[in-house]
Write a protein that holds these residues in place. Sequence first.
Motif, PDB file in Angstrom:
ATOM      1  N   ASN A   9      72.092  -0.212  31.341  1.00 55.99           N
ATOM      2  CA  ASN A   9      72.042  -1.525  30.694  1.00 55.99           C
ATOM      3  C   ASN A   9      70.730  -1.737  29.935  1.00 55.99           C
ATOM      4  N   HIS A  10      70.441  -0.804  29.027  1.00 57.71           N
ATOM      5  CA  HIS A  10      69.200  -0.905  28.271  1.00 57.71           C
ATOM      6  C   HIS A  10      69.482  -1.102  26.780  1.00 57.71           C
ATOM      7  N   LEU A  11      68.448  -1.498  26.075  1.00 62.47           N
ATOM      8  CA  LEU A  11      68.531  -1.745  24.642  1.00 62.47           C
ATOM      9  C   LEU A  11      67.352  -1.045  23.995  1.00 62.47           C
ATOM     10  N   ILE A  12      67.612  -0.135  23.076  1.00 63.99           N
ATOM     11  CA  ILE A  12      66.528   0.582  22.401  1.00 63.99           C
ATOM     12  C   ILE A  12      66.194  -0.145  21.099  1.00 63.99           C
ATOM     13  N   LEU A  13      64.955  -0.600  20.995  1.00 66.44           N
ATOM     14  CA  LEU A  13      64.487  -1.313  19.817  1.00 66.44           C
ATOM     15  C   LEU A  13      64.078  -0.326  18.723  1.00 66.44           C
ATOM     16  N   HIS A  14      63.903  -0.837  17.527  1.00 65.63           N
ATOM     17  CA  HIS A  14      63.340   0.000  16.460  1.00 65.63           C
ATOM     18  C   HIS A  14      61.940   0.447  16.866  1.00 65.63           C
ATOM     19  N   LYS A  36      68.411 -14.860  28.482  1.00 64.56           N
ATOM     20  CA  LYS A  36      69.579 -14.587  29.328  1.00 64.56           C
ATOM     21  C   LYS A  36      69.235 -14.665  30.814  1.00 64.56           C
ATOM     22  N   VAL A  37      70.259 -14.955  31.616  1.00 68.71           N
ATOM     23  CA  VAL A  37      70.103 -14.910  33.074  1.00 68.71           C
ATOM     24  C   VAL A  37      69.869 -13.475  33.519  1.00 68.71           C
ATOM     25  N   HIS A  38      70.619 -12.542  32.927  1.00 70.48           N
ATOM     26  CA  HIS A  38      70.485 -11.120  33.287  1.00 70.48           C
ATOM     27  C   HIS A  38      70.200 -10.298  32.021  1.00 70.48           C
ATOM     28  N   PRO A  39      68.938 -10.264  31.589  1.00 69.20           N
ATOM     29  CA  PRO A  39      68.603  -9.501  30.378  1.00 69.20           C
ATOM     30  C   PRO A  39      68.628  -7.997  30.614  1.00 69.20           C
ATOM     31  N   LYS A  40      68.673  -7.257  29.518  1.00 66.25           N
ATOM     32  CA  LYS A  40      68.672  -5.796  29.581  1.00 66.25           C
ATOM     33  C   LYS A  40      67.237  -5.262  29.623  1.00 66.25           C
ATOM     34  N   THR A  41      67.108  -4.013  30.024  1.00 64.24           N
ATOM     35  CA  THR A  41      65.838  -3.304  29.881  1.00 64.24           C
ATOM     36  C   THR A  41      65.592  -3.059  28.397  1.00 64.24           C
ATOM     37  N   LEU A  42      64.383  -3.364  27.936  1.00 63.08           N
ATOM     38  CA  LEU A  42      64.030  -3.134  26.534  1.00 63.08           C
ATOM     39  C   LEU A  42      63.157  -1.891  26.425  1.00 63.08           C
TER      40      LEU A  42
END
Length: 593
Positions: A230-235, A260-266
């Motif tokens: 559950n991660h999000l890869i940024l630019h 968000k209540v349950h944010p992702k790993t950035l």
Amino acid sequence: MEGSFKIDKEMKSHRNIDFLPTTLKEVKALGWEQLDVILISGDAYVDHPSFGVAVIGRLLSNYGYKVAIVPQPNWQDDLRDFKKLGVPKLFFGITSGNMDSMVNHYTATKRLRSQDAYTPGGAMGFRPDYATTVYAKIVKELFPSTPVILGGIEASMRRLSHYDYWSDQLKPSILIESNADILVYGMGEKPILALAELLRSEENWRNKLFQFPQIAYVTEDSEIISSTHNHLILHSFEKEKENKRFYGENFALFEEESNKVHPKTLIQPYNHQYVVVNPPYSPLSEKELEDLSTFESMSYLPHYKYAKRGAIAAYEMIKNSITTHRGCFGGCSFCAISAHQGKFISSRSEESILKEVKLLTQRPYFKGHITDLGGPSANMYKMGGKDRALCKKCKKSSCIFPTICKNLQYNHLPLLSLYAKVAKISGVKKVTIGSGIRYDMLLADNQEVNERNGIDRYFRRLVEKHVSGRLKVAPEHTSIKVLEKMRKPSYEKFLLFLKKFNSYNAVVGKKQQLIPYFISAHPACTIEDMKKLARLTSKEHLLTEQVQDFTPTPMTYSTAMYYLGYDPYTNEKVYVARTLEEKRKQKKFFFKR
């Protein structure tokens, strides 16, 4: 008290008061050969719950760790302040203090301030620019094998790449610049205890960091990245420097996840490295806040060594105040609170607050006036979503802009109950509210909503009992297009509040003033908007005393618009007053009559 140093009879001030040790002599007096943790701060050491480094120090001490504080070390000599207590077993904790060091040092027009509210006597020059980074680099050079953990507002709001107004540069994560090992963002009690236990028990602690909430760290291990769920890869930072558009996209993703209540790993790439920001802990419950509280172990005093150096203005302002909750769901564009403390409210129990009030009444300096019962916004105590399942689907930054969410429970009756109980405590003569009031939550036009939430009852009690002659609120501007970018209600709503405030004053027989806060040179604000502001506020005979020029601070929506020149959500072009001359011209309209 275990883990704190009691002043002996030879010391002239604050006799028999416990403080955490700050010198080698005090460490030795406790019989300690080596410390577990050394905390370094850009602020003077004030042993009060409103000072973050004191809270973290007391918390670790209460859990049995040997802790010392090095306040305002000299970074320009032979670095003896950084060496004097030796090497801690676990880690160095570093913070710039309660404020970002650049905001502390400079005005919005980049002029050096004349006073530092967190230093005795208001003296300047006791901390460097970019204090967190400067301290961390020194410690890593002196003690390269000892972990360094960053915390506080300066680190928290620089955990990812960010625009820095003072250097006019896009800067990388503070972890990259400082060479620190770990960053704790937000309110740090739970993560710092978890990290202390990790560093105490695990030799290969670096490989465990992905499991720990509310921290950021740097890694070169791409396998850890691929295994993070559950991660999000940024630019990447390199792409952001090539084209501002990538920073704008990154900012929108960061802010939405923060809401968000349950944010992702950035995860943000930096050449061959990755900055990983793990999701935060859930908002603390009443029980957790009570378990992690430190107020009973604190002296509520500045350290005795400052006795002859003059007052510490920030302490004088808050020494008779009590914090009731943390977090803010207002979502103002220019404010760092929601990104730091979160938009979900964590409230203390009545019992805990009343216990602290009783302790405050026993302080020798207390004269009977509690100057604040509040938090980031005074009237958000025990408020939040009615249906948490609906909150879990939401990523909006504000629960009250552009209108109050139908799922928001904003009952003011718990606050009324708290105020009444505090007022009955022996030794309390007066309670005033110093925190900002969200006036848009006191304007319900539906009578059933009004009565159910105690809105008029709260408003009247506030005016009758808890205003010390002047009530400060923050309309911020009069222009609707500027207010929309600020995520603030219309000026017309403020005028309704003003009318209601004056009406209640008449009812209770008082002549109190409403003091509005305004901001100039915010993105979208032009000279014409300021002319209109001056005209409209003059018409209402408002005192424009509490005014400021917009200061772009790291990782806020307003700062993103300032840097980009457009709205990162809509790509709509936004006018920005960039030159210092135009900023000065806009601010002058506050004082034209």
